[in-house]
Enzyme design. Structure first.
Site, PDB file in Angstrom:
ATOM      1  N   ASP A  56     -23.424  68.975  17.971  1.00 59.71           N
ATOM      2  CA  ASP A  56     -23.384  67.727  18.745  1.00 59.71           C
ATOM      3  C   ASP A  56     -22.919  67.987  20.181  1.00 59.71           C
ATOM      4  OD1 ASP A  56     -24.229  65.039  18.402  1.00 59.71           O
ATOM      5  OD2 ASP A  56     -22.171  64.378  18.702  1.00 59.71           O
ATOM      6  N   GLU A  97     -15.817  62.560  26.683  1.00 59.27           N
ATOM      7  CA  GLU A  97     -16.341  63.098  25.440  1.00 59.27           C
ATOM      8  C   GLU A  97     -16.426  64.630  25.495  1.00 59.27           C
ATOM      9  OE1 GLU A  97     -19.016  60.225  23.868  1.00 59.27           O
ATOM     10  OE2 GLU A  97     -20.338  61.834  23.178  1.00 59.27           O
ATOM     11  N   GLU A 149     -26.940  55.482  21.066  1.00 60.71           N
ATOM     12  CA  GLU A 149     -25.520  55.108  20.990  1.00 60.71           C
ATOM     13  C   GLU A 149     -25.256  54.233  19.763  1.00 60.71           C
ATOM     14  OE1 GLU A 149     -23.984  57.041  22.744  1.00 60.71           O
ATOM     15  OE2 GLU A 149     -23.625  56.389  24.802  1.00 60.71           O
ATOM     16  N   GLU A 219     -32.410  61.173  14.699  1.00 61.16           N
ATOM     17  CA  GLU A 219     -31.020  61.061  14.220  1.00 61.16           C
ATOM     18  C   GLU A 219     -30.926  61.482  12.756  1.00 61.16           C
ATOM     19  OE1 GLU A 219     -28.111  60.442  15.723  1.00 61.16           O
ATOM     20  OE2 GLU A 219     -28.894  59.947  17.700  1.00 61.16           O
TER      21      GLU A 219
END
Ligand SMILES: Cc1ncc(CO)c(N)n1
Length: 230
Positions: A56, A97, A149, A219
């Site tokens: 990620d 992040e 998101e 995803e």
């Protein structure tokens, strides 16, 4: 509660609510993946979590130029200054992040440099790149941005529900995307996307729906990559 209703509809209906219904099965596959459910149930395999973390980070590094490209389109195509503010807020939180990933990776002994992207990650990053060009309409890019998101918001917020048995050491991760501020931010993106789509041609609306479906598929592939053995 049905998954899509929380971050999906915004307050103004619009095409996104319709798509969430139409593609509900795929949306649920993306937002209630066995990997996320294993975190929620406290049975997560830590090596899966570590693989997800390393991959990620690579994804988020690619996501930064994508969001920058959305900002540029917003600047060119919209007369609403608040769009820029919201997207800029997204860029600011990506800055946090990146620091978070570095801290978290060192906590779990996950190397970040020299870590190769796996195939589903490469596919997803290539898809992001395909949306960065100036030939891609703002409505299409902002729809994809919202969907990317929203999937994380919806997924990680499941792990924070009262009945969850999320391991303490993973709570920070779940809070990062599952928290209320992030939910609000996703609602804002959804409203922007719906508003932009309301002014778009039928052809652009069709392309935005396609991008939404692609995001969901990518995803699912991304979660599968983290969850698989090896
Ligand atoms: C794969 C993936 N999708 C969405 C997000 C949300 O930013 C993320 N960090 N990674």
């Amino acid at each position: 509660m049905e998954g899509g209703d929380k971050v999906g509809k915004g307050e103004d209906g619009g095409p996104i609510a319709t798509w969430l219904n139409k593609h509900r099965q795929l949306y649920l596959e993306a937002t209630r993946h066995p990997f996320i459910l294993s975190i929620k149930h406290g049975s997560v395999d830590i090596s899966s979590f570590k693989r997800w973390l390393g991959q990620d980070y690579i994804f988020v590094r690619e996501f930064i130029p994508f969001v920058a490209s959305v900002l540029l389109k917003a600047w060119k195509e919209t007369d609403d200054a608040s769009d820029i503010d919201i997207i800029l807020g997204g860029i600011a939180s990506l800055n946090d992040e990146i620091s978070w990933f570095k801290k978290e990776a060192s906590k779990w002994n996950v190397p970040l440099s020299g870590n190769a992207p796996q195939k589903p990650n490469q596919d997803y990053c290539r898809f992001l790149e395909s949306l960065m060009g100036s030939n891609i309409e703002y409505s299409v890019a902002i729809t994809a941005f919202w969907a990317i998101e929203a999937v994380y918001q919806e997924s990680f917020s499941l792990c924070l529900e009262d009945d969850s048995r999320t391991p303490e050491e993973l709570m920070g991760t779940c809070q990062r995307w599952g928290n209320e501020d992030f939910r609000q931010y996703c609602c804002s993106l959804c409203r922007i996307a719906n508003r932009s789509l309301a002014k778009a041609t039928a052809d652009v609306v069709r392309k935005a729906e396609e991008a939404f479906v692609h995001v969901l598929e990518k995803e699912v592939g991304f979660w599968n990559m983290s969850y698989g053995d090896s």
